[in-house]
Enzyme design. Structure first.
Site, PDB file in Angstrom:
ATOM      1  CD  GLU A   1      -6.884 -33.253   6.731  1.00  0.00           C
ATOM      2  OE1 GLU A   1      -6.206 -33.787   7.626  1.00  0.00           O
ATOM      3  OE2 GLU A   1      -6.481 -33.139   5.559  1.00  0.00           O
TER       4      GLU A   1
ATOM      5  CD  GLU B   1       0.054 -32.721   5.836  1.00  0.00           C
ATOM      6  OE1 GLU B   1       1.034 -33.470   5.732  1.00  0.00           O
ATOM      7  OE2 GLU B   1      -0.884 -32.950   6.616  1.00  0.00           O
TER       8      GLU B   1
HETATM    9  C1  XIL Z   1      -4.626 -39.685   7.911  1.00  0.00           C
HETATM   10  C2  XIL Z   1      -5.706 -40.764   7.917  1.00  0.00           C
HETATM   11  O1  XIL Z   1      -6.777 -40.335   8.713  1.00  0.00           O
HETATM   12  C3  XIL Z   1      -5.128 -42.069   8.444  1.00  0.00           C
HETATM   13  O2  XIL Z   1      -6.079 -43.117   8.296  1.00  0.00           O
HETATM   14  C4  XIL Z   1      -3.844 -42.424   7.699  1.00  0.00           C
HETATM   15  O3  XIL Z   1      -3.260 -43.589   8.301  1.00  0.00           O
HETATM   16  C5  XIL Z   1      -2.857 -41.273   7.735  1.00  0.00           C
HETATM   17  O4  XIL Z   1      -3.483 -40.110   7.211  1.00  0.00           O
HETATM   18  N1  XIL Z   1      -3.386 -34.766   7.263  1.00  0.00           N
HETATM   19  C6  XIL Z   1      -4.049 -35.179   6.119  1.00  0.00           C
HETATM   20  C7  XIL Z   1      -4.800 -36.460   6.129  1.00  0.00           C
HETATM   21  O5  XIL Z   1      -4.106 -34.425   5.143  1.00  0.00           O
HETATM   22  O6  XIL Z   1      -4.761 -37.111   4.897  1.00  0.00           O
HETATM   23  C8  XIL Z   1      -4.293 -37.401   7.213  1.00  0.00           C
HETATM   24  O7  XIL Z   1      -5.148 -38.534   7.255  1.00  0.00           O
HETATM   25  C9  XIL Z   1      -4.216 -36.692   8.534  1.00  0.00           C
HETATM   26  C10 XIL Z   1      -3.274 -35.515   8.478  1.00  0.00           C
END
Ligand code: XIL
Length: 380
Positions: free
Chosen positions: A267, A162
């Site tokens: 994701e 990101e």
């Molecule tokens: C999220 C997790 O799922 C949560 O448990 C945590 O509190 C915050 O992060 N983008 C990403 C992930 O790259 O690492 C994130 O994961 C969601 C958004």
């Protein structure tokens, strides 16, 4: 053992009549990873509890349906390296062992990110900001220690997560402010030195935002022009039942694929709740009035059948499109195993009940699972 032998001697089509639904209701159902075995890896993000073996039902689902795993949180800086001289490797060791036991494609997430990274990372002992040289040294130590420890065992890394803003410029994170724009190149170089055989990825969200997508493409072209070792780009895929339109997603898959690197959906989750921008400050649902609570948390008990069907159709639509581009996509990873685990229950609004995954709160398969498997068969 004997019962299993008898069962496996029976014709497959009769299995469902004879075998009680397993604890996750998935006996006799084809596995997701089998349905896509010639197309892409099918992954899941694992929580700490799952990794520690505290959720046997989840693990049963993971072992049956997935051939790739990513840790949801335990490899983020604040978890794996909470203090300057302290690493927390035990959960990661368990995670990697779980993947190896099941011969899975093991992903590391993530080395350099602006979130879930403690403030001390950017400060000296007196609390003053580090200079470029000191922060580079710290980044190198972190990457060498972690990637080095799992060399040859963690197969691919989200090296930088990101780093591009909505306007296409690099995000003004502490990494950027102290190191300048080559922090990304440095992170990739360190990771490549630490494990020359590991695949290295750049991971990002919200490609729907045109200038942001163009910014990522520019960044990748720059990395490639400087001979940075980069194997793939991750599309996070935190989507909704009705957003973004499938055509919009396809519209950025195509230009990204022209960069000659692997594409991964890293994701995936499909929220069943109304849109609320993920970049907003997290608020608690209880801070809304009754009417707004109903609007933003419409299914606190269960997903109505009609919405369950919409979710299944959306997943089928997504996977049909992924299949169409299976020559470009190397992995599709879900950002949780089951609904209860999903971060979409607590970000950006805390205290909601979302239903974004293929397995419900009891790890029972939802209609979306069958819809995807059907899409896989139709695409062959
Ligand atoms: C999220 C997790 O799922 C949560 O448990 C945590 O509190 C915050 O992060 N983008 C990403 C992930 O790259 O690492 C994130 O994961 C969601 C958004």
């Amino acid at each position: 053992m004997r019962i299993l032998e008898k069962i496996s001697a029976l014709p497959f089509s009769n299995l469902h009549k004879l075998v009680p639904e397993g604890i996750n209701g998935s006996f006799g159902r084809p596995a997701l990873k089998e349905a896509f075995k010639n197309d892409f890896y099918i992954g899941a993000a694992l929580s700490l509890d799952q990794i520690l073996g505290k959720e046997p039902k989840s693990l049963e689902v993971v072992e049956k349906h997935f051939n790739s795993i990513t840790p949801e949180n335990i490899l983020k800086w604040e978890e794996v390296h909470p203090e300057l001289d302290r690493y927390n490797f035990e959960p990661v060791d368990r995670f990697v062992a779980l993947g190896e036991k099941n011969k899975m494609h093991i992903i590391g997430h993530t080395l350099v990110w602006h979130l879930q990274t403690p403030d001390w990372v950017f400060q000296d002992q007196a609390g003053n900001p580090l200079n470029r040289e000191a922060l580079l040294e710290r980044m190198k130590d972190h990457i060498f220690t972690i990637v080095g420890r799992y060399k040859g065992r963690i197969h691919g890394w989200d090296v930088v997560n990101e780093a591009v803003s909505d306007d296409g410029q690099l995000r003004k994170s502490k990494w950027f402010e102290i190191l300048g724009e080559d922090f990304i190149i440095k992170a990739f170089e360190f990771a490549h030195q630490a494990d020359p055989d590991a695949e290295l990825y750049y991971n990002e969200y919200d490609y729907e935002i045109q200038p942001k997508c163009e910014g990522v493409i520019r960044l990748i072209k720059t990395l490639k022009s400087k001979d940075v070792h980069l194997d793939g780009v991750g599309i996070q895929g935190h989507w909704f039942k009705d957003w973004p339109p499938i055509g919009d997603i396809e519209n950025y898959i195509l230009p990204l694929s022209k960069l000659n690197i692997d594409l991964m959906i890293t994701e995936l989750d499909v929220s069943a709740l109304p849109f609320y921008a993920v970049d907003s400050q997290v608020v608690d649902i209880s801070s809304f009035n009754a009417e707004l609570q109903k609007k933003h948390n419409p299914y606190p008990d269960a997903l109505p059948d009609s919405v369950q069907t919409e979710l299944a159709n959306r997943y089928a639509e997504l996977f049909s499109m992924f299949l169409k581009h299976r020559d470009k996509i190397s992995r599709v990873t879900f950002w949780a195993v089951h609904d209860k685990q999903s971060w979409r229950n607590y970000v950006p609004i805390r205290g909601r009940t979302d239903h974004p995954m293929l397995f419900d709160r009891n790890c029972k398969p939802k209609p979306a699972l069958n819809a995807i498997i059907k899409a896989a068969n139709a695409g062959k």
